[in-house]
Design a protein around this motif. Structure first.
Motif, mmCIF file in Angstrom:
data_model
loop_
_atom_site.group_PDB
_atom_site.id
_atom_site.type_symbol
_atom_site.label_atom_id
_atom_site.label_comp_id
_atom_site.label_asym_id
_atom_site.label_seq_id
_atom_site.Cartn_x
_atom_site.Cartn_y
_atom_site.Cartn_z
ATOM 1 N N ARG A 191 0.873 -1.100 0.441
ATOM 2 C CA ARG A 191 0.666 0.019 -0.160
ATOM 3 C C ARG A 191 1.021 1.070 -0.047
ATOM 4 N NH1 ARG A 191 -3.370 -1.830 5.057
ATOM 5 N NH2 ARG A 191 -1.826 -2.081 5.848
ATOM 6 N N LYS A 192 2.303 1.549 0.745
ATOM 7 C CA LYS A 192 2.753 2.296 0.694
ATOM 8 C C LYS A 192 3.350 2.788 -0.226
ATOM 9 C CE LYS A 192 4.129 2.094 6.019
ATOM 10 N NZ LYS A 192 4.504 2.118 6.964
ATOM 11 N N LEU A 193 3.983 1.539 -1.298
ATOM 12 C CA LEU A 193 4.906 1.436 -2.529
ATOM 13 C C LEU A 193 3.547 2.028 -3.157
ATOM 14 C CD1 LEU A 193 6.799 0.773 -4.440
ATOM 15 C CD2 LEU A 193 6.114 -1.502 -3.893
ATOM 16 N N TRP A 194 3.095 1.962 -3.084
ATOM 17 C CA TRP A 194 1.187 2.081 -4.239
ATOM 18 C C TRP A 194 1.063 3.337 -4.353
ATOM 19 C CZ3 TRP A 194 -0.542 1.350 -8.727
ATOM 20 C CH2 TRP A 194 -1.658 2.206 -9.559
ATOM 21 N N LEU A 195 1.443 4.101 -2.755
ATOM 22 C CA LEU A 195 1.058 5.292 -2.327
ATOM 23 C C LEU A 195 2.460 6.092 -3.065
ATOM 24 C CD1 LEU A 195 -0.299 7.382 -1.329
ATOM 25 C CD2 LEU A 195 1.288 7.128 0.551
ATOM 26 N N HIS A 196 3.496 5.460 -3.472
ATOM 27 C CA HIS A 196 4.926 6.484 -3.518
ATOM 28 C C HIS A 196 4.124 6.878 -5.642
ATOM 29 C CE1 HIS A 196 7.287 7.014 0.003
ATOM 30 N NE2 HIS A 196 7.384 5.783 0.407
ATOM 31 N N ILE A 197 4.043 5.600 -5.898
ATOM 32 C CA ILE A 197 3.791 5.758 -7.234
ATOM 33 C C ILE A 197 3.046 6.371 -7.504
ATOM 34 C CG2 ILE A 197 3.497 4.277 -8.931
ATOM 35 C CD1 ILE A 197 5.020 1.433 -7.713
ATOM 36 N N ILE A 224 10.202 10.065 -5.162
ATOM 37 C CA ILE A 224 11.077 9.285 -6.900
ATOM 38 C C ILE A 224 11.628 10.396 -7.376
ATOM 39 C CG2 ILE A 224 10.328 8.107 -8.074
ATOM 40 C CD1 ILE A 224 8.413 6.185 -6.643
ATOM 41 N N ALA A 225 10.186 11.249 -7.640
ATOM 42 C CA ALA A 225 10.703 12.737 -8.341
ATOM 43 C C ALA A 225 12.230 13.519 -7.333
ATOM 44 C CB ALA A 225 9.749 13.696 -8.810
ATOM 45 N N VAL A 226 12.591 13.951 -6.323
ATOM 46 C CA VAL A 226 12.555 14.411 -5.955
ATOM 47 C C VAL A 226 14.539 13.793 -5.935
ATOM 48 C CG1 VAL A 226 14.252 15.567 -3.810
ATOM 49 C CG2 VAL A 226 11.864 15.933 -4.078
ATOM 50 N N GLY A 227 14.607 12.261 -5.254
ATOM 51 C CA GLY A 227 15.772 11.195 -5.216
ATOM 52 C C GLY A 227 16.193 11.243 -7.124
ATOM 53 N N LEU A 228 15.775 11.446 -8.047
ATOM 54 C CA LEU A 228 15.720 11.151 -9.634
ATOM 55 C C LEU A 228 16.379 12.375 -9.916
ATOM 56 C CD1 LEU A 228 12.324 9.815 -11.716
ATOM 57 C CD2 LEU A 228 15.033 8.215 -10.937
ATOM 58 N N MET A 250 12.244 2.511 3.593
ATOM 59 C CA MET A 250 12.005 0.854 2.211
ATOM 60 C C MET A 250 11.472 0.961 1.014
ATOM 61 S SD MET A 250 15.337 0.222 3.488
ATOM 62 C CE MET A 250 15.105 -1.317 2.316
ATOM 63 N N ASP A 251 10.428 1.726 0.913
ATOM 64 C CA ASP A 251 9.045 1.546 -0.305
ATOM 65 C C ASP A 251 10.074 2.627 -0.726
ATOM 66 O OD1 ASP A 251 7.075 0.032 1.066
ATOM 67 O OD2 ASP A 251 6.966 1.260 2.610
ATOM 68 N N LEU A 252 10.778 4.110 -0.376
ATOM 69 C CA LEU A 252 10.877 5.352 -1.061
ATOM 70 C C LEU A 252 12.478 4.491 -1.590
ATOM 71 C CD1 LEU A 252 11.274 8.041 -2.237
ATOM 72 C CD2 LEU A 252 11.869 8.595 -0.539
ATOM 73 N N SER A 253 13.304 3.972 -0.635
ATOM 74 C CA SER A 253 14.642 3.467 -1.484
ATOM 75 C C SER A 253 14.389 2.340 -2.433
ATOM 76 C CB SER A 253 15.107 2.775 -0.368
ATOM 77 O OG SER A 253 16.309 2.284 -0.489
ATOM 78 N N ILE A 254 13.676 1.588 -2.579
ATOM 79 C CA ILE A 254 14.010 0.346 -3.994
ATOM 80 C C ILE A 254 12.630 0.722 -4.696
ATOM 81 C CG2 ILE A 254 12.626 -2.294 -4.033
ATOM 82 C CD1 ILE A 254 12.971 -2.561 -0.978
ATOM 83 N N SER A 255 12.265 1.368 -4.418
ATOM 84 C CA SER A 255 10.930 2.479 -5.900
ATOM 85 C C SER A 255 12.290 3.541 -6.719
ATOM 86 C CB SER A 255 9.574 3.461 -5.089
ATOM 87 O OG SER A 255 10.258 3.986 -4.471
ATOM 88 N N MET A 256 12.583 4.338 -5.652
ATOM 89 C CA MET A 256 14.138 4.848 -6.493
ATOM 90 C C MET A 256 14.623 3.988 -6.823
ATOM 91 S SD MET A 256 14.702 8.148 -3.988
ATOM 92 C CE MET A 256 16.639 7.947 -5.212
ATOM 93 N N THR A 257 15.768 3.255 -6.458
ATOM 94 C CA THR A 257 16.537 1.968 -7.443
ATOM 95 C C THR A 257 15.761 1.481 -8.023
ATOM 96 O OG1 THR A 257 17.400 1.577 -4.544
ATOM 97 C CG2 THR A 257 17.852 0.074 -6.858
#
Length: 377
Positions: free
Chosen positions: A56-62, A68-72, A123-130
């Motif tokens: 659910r948190k992963l879907w929220l990041h998506i 993710i935009a700040v990380g990219l 961790m949800d943000l970390s893996i989605s950023m990678t």
């Protein structure tokens, strides 16, 4: 007259060539075994880290990819710009400057996910950023390299390792997907898998760091300027990523995650691109840079983890001492002395014998101290 033994098997020159060939074959076999073993171990570690991901948190990041935009932006904006400025500031040769720039244009590595876990990152943000940075590298790497390298008049045509990018993406997404599924179906078992994977991942990083220092002794004899750049480059990446995340009003947990994701680069992808794009003579001038960068990257990660765990432990001890002191104060306030009890009983008797407003006021005054007892959290 010297005898010609070029065709004889007993000739010392032929024997040395055979030994060299056997040594190269043995080195190739050991390298293959080490690569396969490290890939399997990294897959298992990513599977265990995937057990910490909430779907659910992963879907929220998506759905709201602000983090993710700040990380990219840090990955393909700040890091290539930092690499270019370092190459200009230290007046590097075009070949060496290209190696530094390639490192800055590479996506984030999976090592950042292990670092993020040990600093209680998102961790949800970390893996989605990678994952997103690896996918974006298909287009952003050639774009950034073309934008910065055109002024250096480089003779070689750089080869983007698309196959290596695809392999990295597969090795990242498949184990993580299995971990997410295990966490969804068996949440209690996933916590045990996560703890085991985190410990194994930390031990593997220590082994890789020690092996890198021992096996690549010649890397420390490279150009001193490249050693300085390889030392300060990941530090600048961590600091700039943290500041940009802080300026965009991200949470402290996300700031730590974006910081580690920014400074930790994919070393294997950089090495592959250098091998595909340059000759052996040119590789001598640049090949040690990504190896030393990787070692300093591990050292910086260990220092950040140690500092965070020390701060976390001290804060926990301080909070524990504060709670114990507060509990004692509450206990002293709640326990009344015999004199206070007798005085309360005397006042209570007076209120029962003398009815009227004065009795009510006296009763209120008697009960007033007990109503001001503060509660401690």
């Amino acid at each position: 007259m010297r005898a010609n033994c070029s065709s004889s098997a007993a000739c010392p020159a032929n024997i040395s060539e055979e030994k060299l060939q056997v040594g190269l074959e043995l080195y190739g076999n050991l390298k293959l075994v080490f690569t396969v073993a490290s890939a399997v171990m990294m897959g298992l570690i990513m599977f265990s880290l995937g057990c910490s991901v909430d779907i659910r948190k992963l879907w929220l990041h998506i759905r709201r990819p602000w983090g993710i935009a700040v990380g990219l932006l840090c990955q393909f904006g700040l890091m290539p710009l930092t690499a270019y400025l370092l190459a200009i500031s230290f007046s590097l040769k075009p070949v060496q400057a290209t190696a530094v720039l390639i490192m800055g244009c590479c996506p984030g590595g999976t090592i950042s996910n292990i670092f993020s876990f040990w600093v209680d990152g998102d961790m949800d943000l970390s893996i989605s950023m990678t994952t997103c940075s690896t996918v974006a590298a298909l287009g952003m790497m050639p774009l950034c390299l073309y934008f910065y390298i055109w002024s250096w008049n480089l003779e070689q045509n750089l080869t983007i390792p698309y196959q290596n990018i695809g392999i990295s993406l597969v090795c990242l997404t498949i184990p993580v997907a299995f971990g997410v599924y295990v966490n969804y179906r068996w949440p209690k078992q996933s916590k045990i898998i996560l703890k085991i994977g985190a410990i194994v991942g930390g031990a593997l990083l220590v082994v890789v760091a020690v092996a890198g220092v021992v096996l690549f002794k010649g890397a420390w004899n490279s150009d001193f300027t490249l050693l300085i750049i390889s030392f300060i480059f990941p530090l600048i990446g961590h600091l700039s990523g943290f500041l940009l995340a802080l300026l965009t009003h991200q949470s402290w947990q996300r700031c730590r995650t974006i910081s580690l994701e920014t400074g930790a680069q994919n070393i294997q992808m950089c090495l592959t691109m250098l091998q595909l794009s340059f000759t052996a003579e040119q590789l001598i001038q640049m090949f040690n840079f990504p190896l030393v960068y990787g070692l300093f990257q591990l050292m910086d990660g260990f220092l950040i983890i140690t500092a965070y765990q020390t701060y976390k432990r001290r804060r926990k001890n301080r909070h524990r001492n504060k709670n114990s002191g507060c509990a004692e104060a509450c206990h002293k306030k709640k326990t009344t002395s015999p004199k206070e009890t007798s005085a309360f009983l005397e006042v209570n008797e007076e209120t029962t014998t003398t009815p009227g407003p004065s009795g009510a006021v006296a009763l209120h005054r008697a009960l007033e101290p007990t109503s001001h007892i503060s509660s401690c959290n």
